[in-house]
Design a protein around this motif. Sequence first.
Motif, PDB file in Angstrom:
ATOM      1  N   THR A 164      49.941  19.534 109.696  1.00 22.36           N
ATOM      2  CA  THR A 164      50.496  18.962 108.470  1.00 22.36           C
ATOM      3  C   THR A 164      50.955  17.543 108.651  1.00 22.36           C
ATOM      4  O   THR A 164      51.833  17.574 109.706  1.00 22.36           O
ATOM      5  N   GLU A 166      53.044  14.097 106.941  1.00 25.52           N
ATOM      6  CA  GLU A 166      53.510  13.295 105.833  1.00 25.52           C
ATOM      7  C   GLU A 166      52.747  11.974 105.551  1.00 25.52           C
ATOM      8  O   GLU A 166      52.561  11.212 106.437  1.00 25.52           O
ATOM      9  N   PRO A 201      48.718  19.436  99.328  1.00 21.29           N
ATOM     10  CA  PRO A 201      49.786  20.349  98.608  1.00 21.29           C
ATOM     11  C   PRO A 201      50.379  19.180  97.608  1.00 21.29           C
ATOM     12  O   PRO A 201      50.927  19.529  96.505  1.00 21.29           O
ATOM     13  N   ARG A 202      50.612  18.027  98.075  1.00 21.94           N
ATOM     14  CA  ARG A 202      51.434  17.013  97.418  1.00 21.94           C
ATOM     15  C   ARG A 202      50.734  15.588  97.711  1.00 21.94           C
ATOM     16  O   ARG A 202      50.168  15.377  98.935  1.00 21.94           O
ATOM     17  N   PRO A 203      50.785  14.703  96.863  1.00 18.38           N
ATOM     18  CA  PRO A 203      49.993  13.267  97.113  1.00 18.38           C
ATOM     19  C   PRO A 203      50.666  12.891  98.465  1.00 18.38           C
ATOM     20  O   PRO A 203      49.855  12.069  98.837  1.00 18.38           O
ATOM     21  N   SER A 204      51.843  13.149  98.929  1.00 16.52           N
ATOM     22  CA  SER A 204      52.243  12.689  99.857  1.00 16.52           C
ATOM     23  C   SER A 204      52.140  13.497 101.291  1.00 16.52           C
ATOM     24  O   SER A 204      52.510  12.997 102.378  1.00 16.52           O
ATOM     25  N   GLN A 205      51.285  14.491 101.194  1.00 20.10           N
ATOM     26  CA  GLN A 205      51.205  15.307 102.138  1.00 20.10           C
ATOM     27  C   GLN A 205      49.752  15.836 102.286  1.00 20.10           C
ATOM     28  O   GLN A 205      49.150  16.154 101.477  1.00 20.10           O
TER      29      GLN A 205
END
Length: 221
Positions: A164, A166, A201-205
């Motif tokens: 994972t 960022e 999961p998120r735009p930044s991840q």
Amino acid sequence: MSIAERGFLTEDRIEARAGNRRGFCSRDIVCRQGDPVGEIYRIERGTVMLYQILRDGRRQVVDVICTGDYLGFGDGSVQDCFAETLTNCEVTAWRIDDAQKCVVWRDAFSRAMQRKLGAMHDHVTLLGKKTALERVASMLMRFVPACSGRLCPGTPPAGYAELTHEIHMSRQEIADYLGLTLETVSRAISQLKREGLIEAPRPSQIVIKDLCRLCRLAVLH
């Protein structure tokens, strides 16, 4: 006669003499395109994006650099790009005249430039020969330095399940780095998700689910 007596300084003495270890918050500007070159910076912690702005306002992200890399030397007289922090950063700055007198500093700088030259060659190949999907896969593999490029051992790291990361760049900044449009980057990420190579999961991840397939898609192994 000692190095200092001959007019050269050790790196420790330069840092003590200059005393300019500096901290920057995320999205600060370290130096600006067109400014005179007065100092050279080494990143001690964090990530910095280098980009150029053309006269018509278009932007090209030329590099993303991190701990141990240098910036701010431009073409020797003026800065050739903006340097913007993507995370909180610490840098050490040397005045040009001090840095040129430091044997230890020059050796470290030379080694860093050799590594950077290889990375630049890889990026030219990426821009010139790789497809959009391969470019995005190559960008994501940068987050796994032990398994990317010439260092790939052919097998995932011990204990690997998934990774994972960022992503501190916007989709538009990624597009500007890869020479693609925003829409093309979004489609490529969606395709990687559909094929089970990543999750977002998120735009930044980004979660890398299948490292070896992503590596092969990036034409790294």
